[in-house]
Design an enzyme around this catalytic site. Structure first.
Site, mmCIF file in Angstrom:
data_model
loop_
_atom_site.group_PDB
_atom_site.id
_atom_site.type_symbol
_atom_site.label_atom_id
_atom_site.label_comp_id
_atom_site.label_asym_id
_atom_site.label_seq_id
_atom_site.Cartn_x
_atom_site.Cartn_y
_atom_site.Cartn_z
ATOM 1 C CB CYS A 24 65.577 -65.181 48.877
ATOM 2 S SG CYS A 24 66.284 -64.945 50.512
ATOM 3 C CG HIS A 51 76.353 -65.529 55.283
ATOM 4 N ND1 HIS A 51 76.645 -65.355 56.619
ATOM 5 C CD2 HIS A 51 75.381 -66.452 55.257
ATOM 6 C CE1 HIS A 51 75.886 -66.143 57.354
ATOM 7 N NE2 HIS A 51 75.103 -66.816 56.542
ATOM 8 C CG HIS A 84 69.980 -66.657 58.697
ATOM 9 N ND1 HIS A 84 69.889 -67.265 57.474
ATOM 10 C CD2 HIS A 84 70.981 -65.749 58.575
ATOM 11 C CE1 HIS A 84 70.798 -66.754 56.652
ATOM 12 N NE2 HIS A 84 71.456 -65.823 57.301
ATOM 13 C CG HIS A 134 73.524 -71.927 58.949
ATOM 14 N ND1 HIS A 134 72.329 -71.268 59.119
ATOM 15 C CD2 HIS A 134 74.112 -71.367 57.865
ATOM 16 C CE1 HIS A 134 72.200 -70.356 58.168
ATOM 17 N NE2 HIS A 134 73.273 -70.399 57.388
ATOM 18 C CD GLU A 136 67.152 -72.037 58.044
ATOM 19 O OE1 GLU A 136 67.591 -71.356 57.106
ATOM 20 O OE2 GLU A 136 66.462 -73.061 57.873
ATOM 21 C CB CYS A 202 62.604 -71.638 51.352
ATOM 22 S SG CYS A 202 64.076 -70.946 50.616
HETATM 23 S S1 SF4 Z 1 63.973 -69.243 53.969
HETATM 24 FE FE1 SF4 Z 1 64.455 -69.034 51.810
HETATM 25 S S2 SF4 Z 1 63.390 -67.144 51.227
HETATM 26 FE FE2 SF4 Z 1 63.547 -67.147 53.440
HETATM 27 S S3 SF4 Z 1 65.436 -66.037 53.931
HETATM 28 FE FE3 SF4 Z 1 65.944 -68.199 53.859
HETATM 29 S S4 SF4 Z 1 66.638 -68.514 51.744
HETATM 30 FE FE4 SF4 Z 1 65.502 -66.618 51.781
#
Ligand code: SF4
Length: 293
Positions: A24, A51, A84, A134, A136, A202
């Protein structure tokens, strides 16, 4: 609208590539920034930019180091927060310790942080649908000690929520239909609560999922390219199987096995968001070769 692109029409099987696949823009931008800085000085990446072993090795060839976001120590003065994201607490900790911090958090992860913050400020009890642990998700909940994380509908029973207002967001890479199921289960479990969901899955994730569904309806077998430790690649393969397709998760052309394609007329190709374009291209070329043998 046709969401797949036909790239080969040889005798044995056709290869159809998903209309949206692979790395992405958020991860690509983070990698580009890291390379730009690594060309001039030694950096430490706090976590994994993607990853993917190739991404990691290419940066390590330039002297880049890796450390955990919550290590709070690095052998280099310049550290990079990955796409992330991170909590404000973590980011400030590194700055307070005197490190130069380059933040490559994806704008869509920032959006998820802002959504959770708005919910908390408006008095909602915060819940994140995603994978606990994770990076994120750790970043999302890091500034909100009361936030709870659920991954599946089965986890909803474990939620400890007494409030009348519940605010929910999702990890950006979850499958939206899965998120909707979890929300429905929450509404059943807490019928008297006001449940406000802000959709933070997203756009690239949704595009890849929609393209995959379309691809699955057109092919017999799907090849999903990505690192073995890539959760989103494994998730794509699982999604294919749940839709009744045969899916193989491969890292490189060497993993392809010609026996998978015996009697098959249509083969689909997709890749996770952490897979570099070059790796997908190599697998595509090998598939085309196999289709002509
Ligand atoms: S939020 Fe979506 S576009 Fe942004 S890094 Fe993560 S997977 Fe990629």
């Amino acid at each position: 609208m046709l969401l797949v692109m036909k790239i080969c029409n040889e005798v044995k099987f056709d290869v159809l590539v998903a209309s949206h696949y692979g790395m992405c823009f958020g991860v690509k931008a983070a990698i580009a920034t890291a390379h730009k800085i690594a060309d001039k000085k030694t950096i430490t990446i706090l976590g994994e930019l993607a990853h993917n072993a190739t991404v990691k090795n290419n940066l390590e060839k330039k002297g880049a180091k890796h450390a955990k976001l919550d290590d709070h120590r690095s052998t280099t003065k310049h550290v990079i927060i990955t796409a992330h994201g991170a909590s404000d607490k973590e980011r400030n900790r590194w700055t307070d310790l005197g490190y130069t911090v380059t933040d490559t958090t994806c704008p869509l992860v920032h959006k998820a942080h802002a959504a959770l913050r708005d919910l908390v400020v408006s008095g909602y009890a915060p819940v994140v649908i995603g994978k606990a642990g994770h990076i994120e998700v750790r970043g999302l909940i890091g500034d909100f000690p009361t936030a709870q994380v659920v991954l599946d509908t089965g986890d909803v029973d474990k939620l400890n929520l007494m409030q009348s207002k519940i605010g929910v967001i999702s990890q950006t890479t979850q499958q939206i239909d899965h998120v909707d199921e979890v929300i429905d289960t929450m509404r059943q479990k807490f019928p008297h609560a006001e449940i406000k969901f802000i959709d933070t899955v997203c756009r690239p994730t949704k595009e890849r999922q929609n393209a995959l569904v379309e691809l699955c309806s057109k092919v017999n077998v799907i090849i999903v390219v990505g690192g073995v430790n890539s959760n989103n690649t494994a998730q794509l393969a699982r999604k294919c199987r749940s839709l009744g397709s045969i899916a193989y998760h491969v890292q490189s052309p060497a993993d392809l096995c010609s026996s998978w394609f015996k009697g098959i007329t249509q083969v689909g190709l997709t890749a996770g968001t952490s897979t570099p374009d070059q790796e997908v291209e190599l697998v595509k070329q090998k598939l085309i070769e196999l289709s002509q043998q």
